[in-house]
Every structure is written in structure tokens, then in C-alpha cells.
Design an enzyme around this catalytic site. Structure first.
Site, PDB file in Angstrom:
ATOM      1  CD  GLU A 198      -7.190   2.326  -8.587  1.00 42.85           C
ATOM      2  OE1 GLU A 198      -8.056   2.493  -7.732  1.00 42.85           O
ATOM      3  OE2 GLU A 198      -6.061   1.878  -8.317  1.00 42.85           O
ATOM      4  CG  HIS A 223     -28.297  23.561  -2.896  1.00 39.64           C
ATOM      5  ND1 HIS A 223     -28.498  22.656  -3.916  1.00 39.64           N
ATOM      6  CD2 HIS A 223     -28.461  24.794  -3.447  1.00 39.64           C
ATOM      7  CE1 HIS A 223     -28.788  23.312  -5.024  1.00 39.64           C
ATOM      8  NE2 HIS A 223     -28.769  24.606  -4.771  1.00 39.64           N
ATOM      9  CE1 TYR A 253     -11.142  -1.598  -5.843  1.00 39.80           C
ATOM     10  CE2 TYR A 253     -11.458  -3.843  -6.633  1.00 39.80           C
ATOM     11  CZ  TYR A 253     -11.781  -2.822  -5.756  1.00 39.80           C
ATOM     12  OH  TYR A 253     -12.720  -3.021  -4.797  1.00 39.80           O
ATOM     13  CB  CYS A 298      -3.211   2.605  -1.507  1.00 38.67           C
ATOM     14  SG  CYS A 298      -3.374   0.923  -0.947  1.00 38.67           S
ATOM     15  CD  GLU A 307     -28.078  19.435  -3.326  1.00 42.12           C
ATOM     16  OE1 GLU A 307     -28.992  19.815  -2.577  1.00 42.12           O
ATOM     17  OE2 GLU A 307     -27.449  20.194  -4.076  1.00 42.12           O
ATOM     18  CB  CYS A 327      -0.936  -0.003   1.200  1.00 39.11           C
ATOM     19  SG  CYS A 327      -1.930   1.495   1.277  1.00 39.11           S
ATOM     20  CE  LYS A 377      -4.812   4.269  -6.077  1.00 36.53           C
ATOM     21  NZ  LYS A 377      -5.336   2.943  -5.895  1.00 36.53           N
TER      22      LYS A 377
END
Ligand code: NDP
Length: 454
Positions: A181, A436, A177, A48, A441, A43, A51
Site C-alpha cells: 500500500e 453492463h 499489506y 486505514c 459483470e 485505524c 492511508k
């Protein structure tokens, strides 16, 4: 005098191994952890973290273009791969140092070298034998390449983080994945990218509408996606590569082929068989809900167990093992409703059931969905669309799955994941006032539903 040198010996200082070591030490155990490469594991060192830094780098391409719609005059921007690599390497080294410090501060002994099991209580490292009451296997996984002629000419994510130059034309093999990516990273940084996937639609296992939507967005950006496509062989072609394709598909000429064709557990030559640890057909360590292997005092966590290959899951499993061994009571980890993200461009955030899973479980499902142009792109002029989907179990009205493709989807879904794990209903989503103007939302204002039946 203790019978063993350590209470816990951990093999692998990645996300799972480091967490288990630190928690075990904090609970009073004498802990050592062995690392053959760099503390931090996949990782931090080649997964991760680098990346995501590269995803940020790639996204500037569009940011500069989008700025024009907001009145900015942006001179021609130039990108330097070596500058990005150097900056990324500095950050990774900094994080590696933090991991080392965390271990030292926790009182964990870090041993550099490749550890193997001699028996259920003995580890060998650099010719030295060390005994431990308990052993934790946290050796992670390794990129797999298909067995085709010339596969050695292709790179994997490991090498992608170390390239000296940005390849001009990249063929990405795989549709998971890592493939989507890195397709986005290389494309954003200026390469011409083709993605070859053997199946009918990329990202198998994700919600079908999400898969289709993301593929459309990748194509709209200019990434060529070849479905039902297979690479048969790779050959050198001057400074580049020629790729022969199966089923009569035309050859491709590229500068780099990257395989993102899954990761295999790191269990070879670890001495697991000598110690009596059972592996499954794919070479993963077989464990129970407490991450205990077929040998009573040997545990395994993270990618090496091939349960869910995600860092936060490995961390939880590592923590649970430490608690089970040295805490007040045994702790197991549930693998349900795990939110996850794909840092594609645009990114995906997802939690809970896909529509297909919900239909299989409940027979019917209420589907709320929305496809819209993000506000930012009203002025930028970019055609990118966001997609959101909410799945509700009709009888209980519980929200059982939430999926999004679009800017900030991972950030948004992390919050929504709490609601899904808590088992909240559609009405409770509706009772929540929206913020908002945001994209998020939409998740509390969705009104139109379609009832789908299995
Ligand atoms: P995935 O399992 O996600 O995807 C592998 C892809 O390669 C699939 O599309 C698969 O096709 C294809 N494939 C497998 N074998 C072959 C073959 N022999 N020839 C051609 N295609 C093949 O693996 P990744 O390598 O992308 O990533 C490994 C794991 O790491 C992920 O599953 C994920 O858990 C984790 N990860 C998580 C990230 C995140 O959280 N953002 C980022 C990166 C990785 P098919 O679908 O047909 O099987």
C-alpha cells in the site's frame, strides 16, 4: 452500593474498544475507557483512514495522465505534501472528535492516560486505582522492526503519516499489506520506490495468481521489486541513508527506509502477568471464541489478540464481548470468509479460499479466471490489466473463493462476499444478470473453467 467502580473497564479506545464500550453502555453497563494516545486508535489515527486518503492523493497522478486520452489538456500538475498532510490531519482530528462524542453520548467515561492492571479487577491510571467487574484489553498492535544494525534510522507506518516532506527515494521493507500500500502511495506521489521482500513472492497468504499479477502491475508502474532480498544494515549517508543488503546484493542509497514488517501486539508493561492473563509466544493475549482470556473476567479483542488484524473484525469482537457480558446471550465471532482488501494500486479484493487453500480442503477445485484491459484504459492508453478469479468446489458447485486485482476491487468484493458467505453456487452467480458495462459483470459471466487437482 456496587462493589466495583465500573461494570466494564476498557483499555484502548480504538475500533474494538470503542464499539465494546458503546454497546455495553447501551445495554445498561457502567463503562469507562482509557486511551493513552488519541481516541480512534490505529485505524482512524494512523492506519486505514489516513492511508486511504493518501491512496486517493497518490492516484491523481495517473488520473491526470489518463484524462488526456479523453480529450482533456492537463497542465503540469504539482503536488504539495504539506498541503496533503494538513488536510489529512484536519480530517483525522474531526473523526477523533466524533469518536469522543459517540462515547460521551453513550454515557461512557473517557479517561486519558495509560492504564495498567494491578490485579484482575483493578486498573491503575495516572496513579489512581479504579475497580471494575470486567476488564477488556483492546490495546491494539505496534509496528515491528527487524533487529538489524541501524534499524532506528528507518521509519514505520506510524512515522510515514507524520513526515514533513515526501522522501525522494524510498526503500520499503516487507511484502505484506502495508508494504504494497505505501509503495503505491509514495510512488504515486512522485518518489522513486524500491520494495525489498525476503520471500519468493509478495503478499504471502494471498492467492498465488493474485500475488503474481499485482507484482507485475507494480513493476510495470515503475516500482522496483526485489524478491529473495534482505536488508542487513542501515547507515547514515549524508542527508540520506545507505542500506547494506544480505547475500551480496548491492548496497542501496535512499532518503527513507520504511519497515512494513508486521505488527506486534501491545501487551508489554500492561500488568497482564500480574493479573494472570496468558500470552502466546508472540506476546498476543490468548482468548477463546468469546474473546475471554485465561482470567474469567478479563476479555481481549482486536489486534492485541493477533487473530485477524482487521478493523471490522475488532469491531465485531468488541460488540460480541459487550453482548456476552450484558446482553441476552453469549455471542462469538466466526473468523471464516472474511472479505479483505489491499489498497495497492491497482487494489486487491478477496474473499474465501485461495486456490491453494481450496485444493488442500477439497482435493480439487474448478478455476474460472479472466485477465483483461479495463474499459477505461481503452482510451487512456494505460497498460494496466485487471485480474479476476472464481473458485468453485466441484461436488457442491459452491463458490468458495473470489479474488480480484483491479480498479474498484474492494468495492466489488464487498458485494460478492455476501454471496460467498451465503454459500451460493456457480449456477446462482450465472443466474444473476450482469450490469453492463462494468468489470464486475465478469463475475457472473465466467464460462471457461479448468479443473485443478491437489
Ligand atoms: P504483514 O504481516 O501483512 O506483512 C509483514 C511483511 O513483512 C511480510 O511480507 C513479512 O514477510 C515481512 N517481514 C516480517 N518480518 C520481517 C523481517 N524480520 N525482515 C524482513 N521482512 C519481514 O504485516 P503489515 O505490517 O503489512 O500489516 C500488519 C497487519 O495489518 C496486516 O497483516 C493486516 O492484517 C493489517 N492491515 C490491513 C490492511 C487492509 O485491510 N487493507 C492495511 C494494512 C494493514 P513473510 O511473508 O516472509 O513473513
Amino acid at each position: 452500593m456496587d462493589k466495583f467502580d465500573y461494570d466494564l473497564f476498557v483499555i484502548g479506545a480504538g475500533s474494538g474498544g470503542v464499539r465494546a464500550s458503546r454497546i455495553a453502555a447501551s445495554l445498561g453497563a457502567r463503562v469507562a475507557v482509557a486511551e493513552a494516545y488519541r481516541p480512534g486508535g490505529t485505524c482512524v489515527i494512523r492506519g486505514c483512514v489516513p492511508k486511504k486518503l493518501m491512496v486517493y492523493a497518490a492516484h491523481f497522478h495517473e488520473d491526470f495522465e489518463d484524462a488526456r486520452g479523453y480529450g482533456w489538456t492537463v497542465p503540469e500538475a504539482n503536488f504539495s505534501w504539506p498541503v496533503l498532510m494538513a488536510a489529512k490531519n484536519r480530517e483525522i482530528a474531526r473523526l477523533e472528535g466524533i469518536y469522543e462524542k459517540l462515547l460521551a453520548n453513550a454515557g461512557v467515561t473517557l479517561m486519558r492516560g495509560r492504564a495498567t492492571l494491578a490485579d484482575a479487577h483493578t486498573v491503575e491510571i495516572d496513579g489512581k486505582r479504579i475497580t471494575a467487574k470486567n476488564i477488556l484489553i483492546a490495546t491494539g498492535g505496534w509496528p515491528a522492526k527487524p533487529a538489524i544494525p541501524g534499524a532506528e534510522l528507518g521509519i514505520t507506518s506510524n512515522e510515514a503519516f507524520e513526515l514533513t516532506d515526501l522522501p525522494k527515494r524510498v526503500l520499503m521493507v516487507g511484502g505484506g499489506y502495508i508494504a504494497v500500500e505505501f509503495a503505491g502511495i509514495f510512488h504515486g506521489l512522485g518518489a522513486e520506490v524500491t520494495l525489498s521482500y525476503r520471500g519468493e513472492e509478495i503478499l504471502r497468504g494471498f492467492d498465488d495468481d493474485v500475488r503474481k499479477h499485482l507484482r507485475g502491475e507494480l513493476e510495470a508502474k515503475g516500482i522496483k521489486v526485489l524478491l529473495g532480498h534482505q536488508v542487513a544494515a542501515i547507515e547514515r549517508n549524508g542527508p540520506g541513508l545507505r542500506v547494506r543488503c544480505a547475500k551480496g546484493a548491492p548496497d542501496l542509497t535512499v532518503d527513507a527506509v520504511m519497515f512494513a514488517t508486521g505488527r506486534i501486539p501491545n501487551t508489554a508493561n500492561l500488568g497482564l502477568q500480574q493479573a494472570g492473563v496468558k500470552l502466546d509466544d508472540g506476546g498476543a493475549v490468548v482468548v477463546d471464541a468469546f474473546s475471554r482470556t485465561s482470567v474469567e473476567n478479563i476479555y481481549a479483542v482486536g489486534d492485541v489478540t493477533d487473530r485477524v488484524q482487521l478493523t471490522p473484525v475488532a469491531i465485531r469482537e468488541g460488540n460480541a464481548v459487550a453482548q456476552t457480558l450484558f446482553g441476552a446471550r453469549p455471542v462469538s465471532v466466526t473468523h471464516n470468509n472474511i472479505p479483505s482488501a489491499v489498497f495497492s494500486q491497482p487494489p486487491i479484493g478477496t474473499v474465501g479460499d485461495t486456490e491453494a487453500q481450496a485444493l488442500a480442503k477439497y482435493g480439487q477445485v474448478e478455476v474460472y479466471q479472466s485477465t483483461f484491459r479495463p474499459m477505461k484504459h481503452t482510451l487512456s492508453g494505460r497498460g494496466e490489466k485487471s485480474y479476476m478469479k472464481l473458485l468453485v468446489e466441484p461436488n457442491t458447485q459452491k463458490v468458495v473463493g473470489v479474488h480480484m486485482v483491479g480498479g474498484d476491487a474492494p468495492e466489488i468484493i464487498q458485494g460478492i462476499g455476501i454471496a460467498v458467505v451465503a454459500g451460493l453456487t456457480k449456477q446462482q452467480f450465472d443466474e444473476t444478470v450482469g450490469i453492463h458495462p462494468t468489470a464486475a459483470e465478469e463475475f457472473v459471466t465466467m464460462k471457461e473453467k479448468v479443473l485443478r487437482q491437489a
